[in-house]
Design a protein around this motif. Structure first.
Motif, PDB file in Angstrom:
ATOM      1  N   THR A  74       8.663  -3.911  -1.833  1.00 36.03           N
ATOM      2  CA  THR A  74       7.766  -3.678  -2.973  1.00 36.03           C
ATOM      3  C   THR A  74       6.486  -2.987  -2.500  1.00 36.03           C
ATOM      4  O   THR A  74       6.003  -2.042  -3.148  1.00 36.03           O
ATOM      5  N   PHE A  75       5.951  -3.463  -1.377  1.00 36.68           N
ATOM      6  CA  PHE A  75       4.751  -2.867  -0.796  1.00 36.68           C
ATOM      7  C   PHE A  75       4.989  -1.384  -0.479  1.00 36.68           C
ATOM      8  O   PHE A  75       4.156  -0.524  -0.775  1.00 36.68           O
ATOM      9  N   LEU A  78       5.242   0.638  -3.822  1.00 38.97           N
ATOM     10  CA  LEU A  78       3.935   0.807  -4.469  1.00 38.97           C
ATOM     11  C   LEU A  78       3.074   1.797  -3.682  1.00 38.97           C
ATOM     12  O   LEU A  78       2.357   2.611  -4.271  1.00 38.97           O
ATOM     13  N   SER A  79       3.160   1.713  -2.343  1.00 39.42           N
ATOM     14  CA  SER A  79       2.403   2.674  -1.517  1.00 39.42           C
ATOM     15  C   SER A  79       2.878   4.094  -1.779  1.00 39.42           C
ATOM     16  O   SER A  79       2.084   5.041  -1.798  1.00 39.42           O
ATOM     17  N   SER A  81       3.917   5.273  -4.515  1.00 33.95           N
ATOM     18  CA  SER A  81       3.331   5.754  -5.779  1.00 33.95           C
ATOM     19  C   SER A  81       1.954   6.357  -5.523  1.00 33.95           C
ATOM     20  O   SER A  81       1.577   7.367  -6.126  1.00 33.95           O
ATOM     21  N   LEU A  82       1.219   5.700  -4.634  1.00 38.23           N
ATOM     22  CA  LEU A  82      -0.126   6.186  -4.302  1.00 38.23           C
ATOM     23  C   LEU A  82      -0.048   7.538  -3.583  1.00 38.23           C
ATOM     24  O   LEU A  82      -0.828   8.464  -3.889  1.00 38.23           O
ATOM     25  N   LEU A  85       0.704  10.172  -6.106  1.00 36.36           N
ATOM     26  CA  LEU A  85      -0.496  10.547  -6.864  1.00 36.36           C
ATOM     27  C   LEU A  85      -1.372  11.496  -6.045  1.00 36.36           C
ATOM     28  O   LEU A  85      -1.935  12.459  -6.578  1.00 36.36           O
ATOM     29  N   ALA A  86      -1.458  11.214  -4.739  1.00 30.90           N
ATOM     30  CA  ALA A  86      -2.252  12.083  -3.851  1.00 30.90           C
ATOM     31  C   ALA A  86      -1.628  13.478  -3.775  1.00 30.90           C
ATOM     32  O   ALA A  86      -2.350  14.492  -3.745  1.00 30.90           O
ATOM     33  N   HIS A 189       7.193   7.377 -10.286  1.00 30.67           N
ATOM     34  CA  HIS A 189       6.463   6.190 -10.752  1.00 30.67           C
ATOM     35  C   HIS A 189       7.369   5.297 -11.603  1.00 30.67           C
ATOM     36  O   HIS A 189       7.287   4.070 -11.534  1.00 30.67           O
TER      37      HIS A 189
ATOM     38  N   MET B  17      -8.977   9.031  -6.862  1.00 30.54           N
ATOM     39  CA  MET B  17      -7.948   8.428  -5.987  1.00 30.54           C
ATOM     40  C   MET B  17      -8.318   6.986  -5.632  1.00 30.54           C
ATOM     41  O   MET B  17      -7.458   6.139  -5.451  1.00 30.54           O
ATOM     42  N   MET B  28      -0.045  -4.956  -6.371  1.00 31.35           N
ATOM     43  CA  MET B  28       0.440  -5.721  -5.209  1.00 31.35           C
ATOM     44  C   MET B  28       0.011  -7.189  -5.315  1.00 31.35           C
ATOM     45  O   MET B  28       0.770  -8.097  -4.976  1.00 31.35           O
TER      46      MET B  28
END
Lengths: 209, 108
Positions: A74-75, A78-79, A81-82, A85-86, A189, B17, B28
Motif C-alpha cells: 500500500t505504501f 500510494l508513493s 501516486s505522488l 503527480l510529480a 490514481h 506538490m 497512509m
C-alpha cells in the motif's frame, strides 16, 4: 479524426461549442472507462462478499507477516501516486528530464508492487492455496475470491506500467503531450484507489486475529 | 476551445506538490488506522463497517484531490458520482440470496 473533420460542412460558418465538461475528449473517455471499471471491481468485491456471507467456515488465514507485506504494498502504491503527480506537474511546466525521471519512478514502484504481490501469491501456492483448494480445510471459495480480486487488480497495475512506458516513449518522441500523461495519471490514481478497497476487504478482513 | 486553453482550464488552482504529499501521507495514516482497527477484536460486522467507511473516505479524497475532480467542471462530479453510486446500491440485491445460502449450509 479531428473535431473539424467530424463537423459536416453545410455552407455556413461552423461555430464549435466548447465541451460541457471543459476537458479534452481523451480525458473524458478515461473518466467513462474509470466509472465502468469501478463497477467491474465493485462486482468482483460484491461477489467476494456474497461468497463469504454464504459460506461457513471461511477462515482467516493471513498472519501478520502477510498483513505487513500488504501495508508495504500500500505504501509503495500510494508513493507511486505522488511520483505520478510529480510527473504530470513536470510535463505541465515543460521539464522533460524531470517528467522522465518521475514517470520512471512511477513505473519502478508499480513493478515493485507487482513483484511483492506475486511473491505473496507464490508463498500461498507453496502453502497449498489455489483457485479451488484451501489447505486449512475451510471454504474452498476463499482461493477463487482472493486470487480473482487481487489478480484483477494486479492485471491493472501491470497494464498501467506498460501504458506509462508507451506514454513516456511517445512523450519523448514528441508524439504525446501533457494531456496524454495527465490521462495516464488518472488511470494510475484509479488503480491506486481501488487498492484502498482491495487491501482492507481481502487482507485485513481475513487477518488471523 | 484550443488544447492549451482546455489544459489551462483543467490545471488551474491545483494544489502544490507539498499539499499533494500531505494528502498521500494522510491516506497512509488512514491505512495505518485500518490495520490498528483490525487487531482491536471488533466483531466482523463492526470491522467491515469501519473498514468500508475508511476506504470510502480514502477513495473520496483520492478522487477529489489526486484525480482533480475538485478542480474540474462541477458537471463531471455530478456525472460520475450518481452513476457509480446507483450501480453500488443496485448491487446490494445479492445479500438476501447470500444469507439464504448461509442458512441452507446451517441446515435451517
Amino acid at each position: 479524426m479531428s473535431q473539424s473533420e467530424l463537423t459536416m460542412s453545410t455552407g455556413h460558418e461552423v461555430v464549435m461549442e466548447a465541451s460541457p465538461y471543459h476537458m479534452e475528449k481523451k480525458k473524458l473517455g478515461m473518466w467513462i472507462f474509470i466509472v465502468s471499471d469501478a463497477c467491474t471491481f465493485a462486482t468482483f468485491l460484491f461477489g467476494y462478499g456474497y461468497m463469504r456471507v454464504g459460506s461457513l467456515n471461511w477462515g482467516t488465514p493471513f498472519e501478520f507477516s502477510s498483513i505487513l507485506n500488504g501495508i508495504f504494498m500500500t505504501f509503495i502504491l500510494l508513493s507511486s501516486s505522488l511520483t505520478m503527480l510529480a510527473a504530470v506537474r513536470a510535463t505541465q511546466t515543460g521539464q522533460k528530464a524531470s517528467a522522465n525521471k518521475w514517470l520512471g519512478f512511477t513505473m519502478l514502484l508499480g513493478t515493485v508492487f507487482a513483484i511483492l504481490h506475486l511473491r505473496e501469491w507464490f508463498k500461498m501456492f507453496g502453502e497449498g492455496w489455489g483457485l479451488f483448494s484451501n489447505p486449512t480445510g475451510g471454504a474452498v471459495q476463499f482461493g477463487a475470491c482472493f486470487f480473482s480480486v487481487t489478480g484483477l487488480h494486479l492485471t491493472h497495475v501491470v497494464s498501467g506500467v506498460i501504458a506509462l512506458a508507451v506514454i513516456m516513449r511517445g512523450y519523448n518522441q514528441g508524439r504525446y503531450d501533457t494531456s496524454h500523461v495527465e490521462t495516464a495519471g488518472l488511470y494510475w490514481h484509479f488503480v491506486d484507489l481501488v487498492w484502498m478497497f482491495v487491501f482492507p476487504l481481502t487482507y485485513l478482513m481475513n487477518a488471523a486475529r | 476551445m484550443s488544447k492549451e486553453g482546455e489544459a489551462a482550464m483543467s490545471s488551474n488552482q491545483e494544489p502544490s506538490m507539498g499539499s499533494y504529499a500531505g494528502i498521500v501521507i494522510g491516506l497512509m495514516v488512514i491505512v495505518g488506522f485500518e490495520v490498528v482497527l483490525t487487531y482491536q477484536h471488533l466483531s466482523v460486522r463492526r470491522l467491515l463497517f469501519a473498514l468500508l467507511c475508511l476506504a470510502s473516505l480514502e477513495a473520496f479524497v483520492g478522487v477529489m484531490y489526486l484525480m482533480h475532480v475538485k478542480y474540474e467542471n462541477r458537471l463531471l462530479f455530478w456525472t460520475i458520482y450518481p452513476a457509480t453510486l446507483f450501480v453500488l446500491v443496485m448491487l446490494n440485491y445479492i445479500w438476501p440470496d447470500a444469507y439464504r445460502m448461509a442458512r441452507m449450509s446451517l441446515g435451517k
